[in-house]
Design an enzyme around this catalytic site. Structure first.
Site, PDB file in Angstrom:
ATOM      1  N   GLU A 186      76.552 -40.497 -53.419  1.00 20.51           N
ATOM      2  CA  GLU A 186      76.541 -39.298 -54.814  1.00 20.51           C
ATOM      3  C   GLU A 186      77.486 -39.791 -55.267  1.00 20.51           C
ATOM      4  O   GLU A 186      78.217 -39.316 -56.814  1.00 20.51           O
ATOM      5  CB  GLU A 186      76.272 -38.125 -53.693  1.00 20.51           C
ATOM      6  CG  GLU A 186      75.761 -37.106 -54.833  1.00 20.51           C
ATOM      7  CD  GLU A 186      75.669 -35.512 -54.657  1.00 20.51           C
ATOM      8  OE1 GLU A 186      76.407 -34.864 -53.335  1.00 20.51           O
ATOM      9  OE2 GLU A 186      74.780 -35.680 -55.809  1.00 20.51           O
ATOM     10  N   GLU A 187      79.044 -39.386 -54.899  1.00 17.92           N
ATOM     11  CA  GLU A 187      80.216 -38.345 -56.141  1.00 17.92           C
ATOM     12  C   GLU A 187      80.240 -39.689 -57.132  1.00 17.92           C
ATOM     13  O   GLU A 187      81.353 -39.869 -57.816  1.00 17.92           O
ATOM     14  CB  GLU A 187      81.539 -38.641 -54.765  1.00 17.92           C
ATOM     15  CG  GLU A 187      81.490 -37.520 -54.271  1.00 17.92           C
ATOM     16  CD  GLU A 187      81.168 -37.392 -53.251  1.00 17.92           C
ATOM     17  OE1 GLU A 187      80.429 -38.552 -52.689  1.00 17.92           O
ATOM     18  OE2 GLU A 187      80.754 -36.331 -52.347  1.00 17.92           O
TER      19      GLU A 187
ATOM     20  N   ASP B  58      69.296 -40.405 -54.564  1.00 16.02           N
ATOM     21  CA  ASP B  58      71.355 -40.153 -55.082  1.00 16.02           C
ATOM     22  C   ASP B  58      71.283 -39.271 -53.254  1.00 16.02           C
ATOM     23  O   ASP B  58      70.194 -38.158 -53.034  1.00 16.02           O
ATOM     24  CB  ASP B  58      70.899 -38.943 -56.013  1.00 16.02           C
ATOM     25  CG  ASP B  58      72.145 -37.603 -56.004  1.00 16.02           C
ATOM     26  OD1 ASP B  58      73.689 -38.463 -54.067  1.00 16.02           O
ATOM     27  OD2 ASP B  58      72.636 -36.784 -56.588  1.00 16.02           O
TER      28      ASP B  58
HETATM   29  N1  AR6 Z   1      72.920 -48.680 -52.324  1.00 12.38           N
HETATM   30  C1  AR6 Z   1      72.721 -48.474 -51.062  1.00 12.38           C
HETATM   31  N2  AR6 Z   1      73.170 -47.649 -49.695  1.00 12.38           N
HETATM   32  C2  AR6 Z   1      74.503 -46.919 -50.381  1.00 12.38           C
HETATM   33  C3  AR6 Z   1      74.987 -46.721 -51.568  1.00 12.38           C
HETATM   34  C4  AR6 Z   1      74.301 -47.422 -52.787  1.00 12.38           C
HETATM   35  N3  AR6 Z   1      75.539 -47.164 -53.731  1.00 12.38           N
HETATM   36  N4  AR6 Z   1      76.047 -46.033 -50.928  1.00 12.38           N
HETATM   37  C5  AR6 Z   1      75.949 -46.126 -49.681  1.00 12.38           C
HETATM   38  N5  AR6 Z   1      74.983 -46.284 -49.132  1.00 12.38           N
HETATM   39  P1  AR6 Z   1      76.636 -41.289 -47.787  1.00 12.38           P
HETATM   40  P2  AR6 Z   1      74.668 -38.955 -46.614  1.00 12.38           P
HETATM   41  C6  AR6 Z   1      74.714 -46.600 -48.141  1.00 12.38           C
HETATM   42  O1  AR6 Z   1      77.290 -41.216 -46.536  1.00 12.38           O
HETATM   43  O2  AR6 Z   1      75.178 -39.346 -45.819  1.00 12.38           O
HETATM   44  C7  AR6 Z   1      78.336 -36.774 -49.781  1.00 12.38           C
HETATM   45  O3  AR6 Z   1      79.976 -36.216 -50.035  1.00 12.38           O
HETATM   46  C8  AR6 Z   1      75.671 -46.405 -46.561  1.00 12.38           C
HETATM   47  O4  AR6 Z   1      75.019 -47.326 -45.653  1.00 12.38           O
HETATM   48  O5  AR6 Z   1      77.037 -41.456 -49.264  1.00 12.38           O
HETATM   49  O6  AR6 Z   1      73.112 -38.201 -46.958  1.00 12.38           O
HETATM   50  C9  AR6 Z   1      77.464 -36.097 -50.887  1.00 12.38           C
HETATM   51  O7  AR6 Z   1      77.743 -35.596 -51.459  1.00 12.38           O
HETATM   52  C10 AR6 Z   1      76.020 -45.567 -46.743  1.00 12.38           C
HETATM   53  O8  AR6 Z   1      76.890 -45.118 -45.662  1.00 12.38           O
HETATM   54  O9  AR6 Z   1      75.019 -40.226 -47.501  1.00 12.38           O
HETATM   55  C11 AR6 Z   1      77.274 -34.919 -49.454  1.00 12.38           C
HETATM   56  O10 AR6 Z   1      77.645 -34.363 -48.896  1.00 12.38           O
HETATM   57  C12 AR6 Z   1      75.178 -44.135 -46.536  1.00 12.38           C
HETATM   58  O11 AR6 Z   1      73.893 -45.096 -47.573  1.00 12.38           O
HETATM   59  C13 AR6 Z   1      76.952 -36.120 -48.323  1.00 12.38           C
HETATM   60  O12 AR6 Z   1      77.825 -37.289 -48.982  1.00 12.38           O
HETATM   61  C14 AR6 Z   1      74.685 -43.173 -46.612  1.00 12.38           C
HETATM   62  O13 AR6 Z   1      75.577 -42.383 -48.067  1.00 12.38           O
HETATM   63  C15 AR6 Z   1      75.878 -36.919 -47.815  1.00 12.38           C
HETATM   64  O14 AR6 Z   1      76.257 -38.173 -46.489  1.00 12.38           O
END
Ligand code: AR6
Length: 551
Positions: free
Chosen positions: A325-326, A307
């Site tokens: 995550e959401e 996550d």
């Molecule tokens: N499976 C694989 N890859 C994924 C998926 C999935 N289901 N969904 C997204 N990606 P992000 P962060 C890829 O932005 O940067 C939230 O608000 C996709 O390339 O969710 O760690 C949390 O609560 C996406 O751009 O993660 C935190 O506050 C990338 O994973 C914050 O976002 C990153 O997804 C975390 O941000």
């Protein structure tokens, strides 16, 4: 799963590279790898349901609640049904304190026919917010967004059941729920039925002391749990769709009570016990790596699914957020209950959540996200009655600029975080060199909302995987160039038989360069090539000297 299977030497499928998935499971099937530690009540594992002597739970009905005593203090969740939960009421101009649960009981026992009545119900025991909460999103959902028939079904059938579920709280949960505080390795196990009742209370915003986000408030270091934040947030389409997921969850659990259980475990490792990265002699070549440009983490059955978390679990699930995550939390709403008791994660902590069920399908992402109907979750249960689905919440650091990411302290922080997550279950294991199964399913951790660089984060996760001996399945989320980039770097590291320690030193040296202009892959390639040339020259010189001596 094996449609794209291929040998380690190259790809035969269209979308994946690296080793086949069976090398990430550690067996021919996603369910062939060892189970996680069983649920055993202990001083650091609170089990809220009764575990029979033989450990086997009934399979056709939810387990019975464990009996105990309510606690009203800083170490436990303050329950809405506690006799200590009092609320000021005004009777004929006189203010006095009343048991809040009595007000809640009386409000939720009355019929609620529309969104305005739902809002009024919630405000009847949250009177302080009468002029503050506007329920914009909630009203839009029921007044404009949903079809008339859906609205009618919700208010006639589902909502009365959610109210009953919320009011069943004192019957369903009879032991105090400890807070999973920072720096403590503690676990909580609850039944899906207990979680549904807690979430029904969150739905009706009944949790005391959880409505303000003031720094001085008792729960300032905990995520929000009452759903008023979601009802209040901007009424965008993605908020509507998140609400649809939530409503669908309640429709499902009130139609058929789920019988499984879940475990939430906080893993906290003191900084001093984290690896000395510079000394790590783990070889990258020992890490089984599978990379796929299609597929998502939540579909990677049997693996530990990462996550991409916020340090406040759930991130913006009850607000505007709608990324990895959401989305995960609304399609598997049982994960949201972590927000009730998990204190903000410190840099060297993660949260493991075992056993969640998936209720909804979805399409799209962020502002195109949509609920897409029922998801039939056929994941088998483990011997403790948990679905064999493990979600590992680990938060990356947010970066506004590449210069901040390429620093010794931030790289060490991300490495430690990933290692603490990946090495779950390593404690007490002998230091054998064999892999830990199942592997993790991860991807662009920290590279979306948090603005990190995919090149660095993939390398960091590969290093943490190699050091903890946890195989990795990496999903690049539709990006085939990134998939090829990662496999090329990995192959290069394997060809040069690089250790984690050597790679760490290379990263630190790269940080000393102008990271805005330089390319990490080119830098690593040149550095490895230079080292190879030096050692080749040294060995040639040594051979020449040997010859000279012989002569
Ligand atoms: N499976 C694989 N890859 C994924 C998926 C999935 N289901 N969904 C997204 N990606 P992000 P962060 C890829 O932005 O940067 C939230 O608000 C996709 O390339 O969710 O760690 C949390 O609560 C996406 O751009 O993660 C935190 O506050 C990338 O994973 C914050 O976002 C990153 O997804 C975390 O941000």
């Amino acid at each position: 799963y094996f449609g794209n299977a291929m040998s380690a030497s190259g790809s035969t499928g269209n979308t994946s590279r690296g080793v086949p998935l069976c090398e990430i499971y550690g067996s021919q099937s996603p369910w062939g790898s060892p189970e996680f530690p069983l649920v055993v009540p202990s001083y650091n594992h609170a089990v809220l349901y009764h575990v029979p002597g033989n450990g086997a739970l009934p399979q056709d009905r939810p387990p019975k609640p464990q009996i105990g005593q309510d606690k009203w203090d800083h170490d436990f969740v303050r329950m809405p049904c506690s006799v200590h939960s009092l609320y000021p009421v005004n009777d004929n101009g006189e203010s006095h304190l009343k048991k809040r649960w009595e007000i809640i009981e009386s409000s939720l026992s009355k019929p609620i026919k529309n969104s305005q009545e739902l809002a009024d119900t919630i405000l009847s025991y949250n009177t302080k917010f009468r002029n503050i909460w506007k329920f914009r999103a909630l009203c839009k959902l029921f007044d404009e967004y949903l079809e008339e028939e859906e609205v009618k079904y919700f208010f006639d059938v589902t909502l009365p059941e959610i109210a009953k579920l919320a009011l069943a709280l004192p019957k369903l949960i009879q032991t105090p729920i400890p807070l999973l505080k920072q720096h403590k390795n503690r676990s909580i196990s609850l039944s899906q039925q207990q979680i549904s009742s807690l979430l029904a209370n969150a739905f009706f915003c009944t949790f005391p002391r959880r409505n303000t986000t003031k720094k001085s408030s008792e729960y300032a270091s905990y995520p929000h749990i009452n759903f008023n934040m979601l009802y209040e947030s901007s009424p965008s389409d993605s908020t509507m769709e998140k609400l649809k997921c939530v409503c669908y969850y309640f429709k499902k659990v009130t139609t058929k009570v789920p019988v499984g259980v879940l475990t939430f475990s906080r893993r906290s490792v003191p900084q001093r016990d984290c690896p000395r990265w510079v000394q790590s002699d783990a070889h990258i070549s020992d890490l089984p790596l599978h990379i796929d440009s299609v597929g998502t983490i939540e579909d990677a059955d049997g693996l530990i699914q990462i996550d991409f978390a916020n340090k406040y679990l759930g991130g913006g699930v009850l607000g505007h957020g709608c990324v990895q995550e959401e989305i995960r939390f609304v399609i598997c709403p049982e994960l949201m209950i972590s927000m009730l008791f998990t204190e903000v994660l410190s840099p060297s902590e993660v949260l493991f959540m075992i056993g969640c069920e998936r209720y909804s399908k979805y399409t799209g992402y962020a502002n195109t996200f949509q609920w897409a109907g029922d998801f039939k979750d056929t994941t088998p249960h483990d011997s403790s009655g948990r679905k064999r689905c493990a979600v590992l919440a680990m938060d990356a650091l947010p970066y506004s600029n590449v210069v901040h990411e390429f620093k010794r302290v931030t790289i060490a922080r991300e490495l430690n975080k990933a290692w603490i997550g990946f090495s779950y279950g390593l404690e007490g294991n002998s230091h054998s060199q064999s892999c830990l199964y199942p592997g993790v399913a991860t991807g662009n951790w920290g590279c979306g909302a948090f603005g990190g660089s995919e090149a660095l984060k993939s390398i960091v996760q590969i290093m943490a995987g190699a050091h903890s001996r946890r195989p990795i399945a990496y999903y690049t989320f539709g990006d085939s160039r990134l998939r090829d980039f990662i496999i090329n770097i990995y192959n290069m590291l394997v060809t040069h038989d690089v250790t984690v320690g050597q790679l760490y030193k290379l990263l630190l040296n790269f940080c000393l360069t102008d990271v805005r202009k330089n390319n990490l892959q080119t830098y690593i390639r040149q550095a490895l090539q230079n080292e190879a040339n030096i050692s080749k020259n040294n060995s040639e010189n040594a051979t020449n000297e040997d010859c000279a001596v012989d002569n």
